[in-house]
Design an enzyme around this catalytic site. Sequence first.
Site: not given
Length: 192
Positions: A18, A40, A48
């Site tokens: 990522y 988010e 995350w």
Amino acid sequence: MEKQRCGWCKGDTLYEEYHDTEWGVPLKDDASLFEFLILETFQAGLSWITILRKRENFRKALDNFDYQKIALYQEDKISDLLQDAGIVRNKLKIRATVTNAQAFIQIQQEFGSFSNYIWAFVDGKPIQNHLRDHKEAPATTPLSDTISKDLKKRGFKFVGSTVIYAHMQATGMVNDHEIDCFRYKEVSLDRE
């Protein structure tokens, strides 16, 4: 020789991929901006990496992040989502996703695109930071405060300043790659 990466992603293959391919790359496509905004939103209060691991489940559950479809979700779909173990089953965040899709469409109608709206906050040009260590990155900035307030005024939910700053980092509105990271210059060059 091993590539030098930002400290926050080291040691996890999914995180590294990522970081190497998506994080901090300027996004101007509304569909991608919406996807990151929703991810988010669900990330608020969680790590995350948790959201990244569930990303494909979110994609399936939320009609490939199609905001036109999500804006029309009714109670039966919300109930289905609350039963989906593959995503974060938070009733307020799921409802916020529907509300945010509706508000997203309103912004598109007013500004021509969500991209036009959000990128205007940085005059269409990414903020270039110079971090030596990822821990130097702020959680919020006066600009993320401003964007958060404006989004809330427009009806968005779960868009506090911390969520918005993370969104700015992810979508390349700000380059918070560490200066020694191999992506720092690559992302900088992408922006010119």
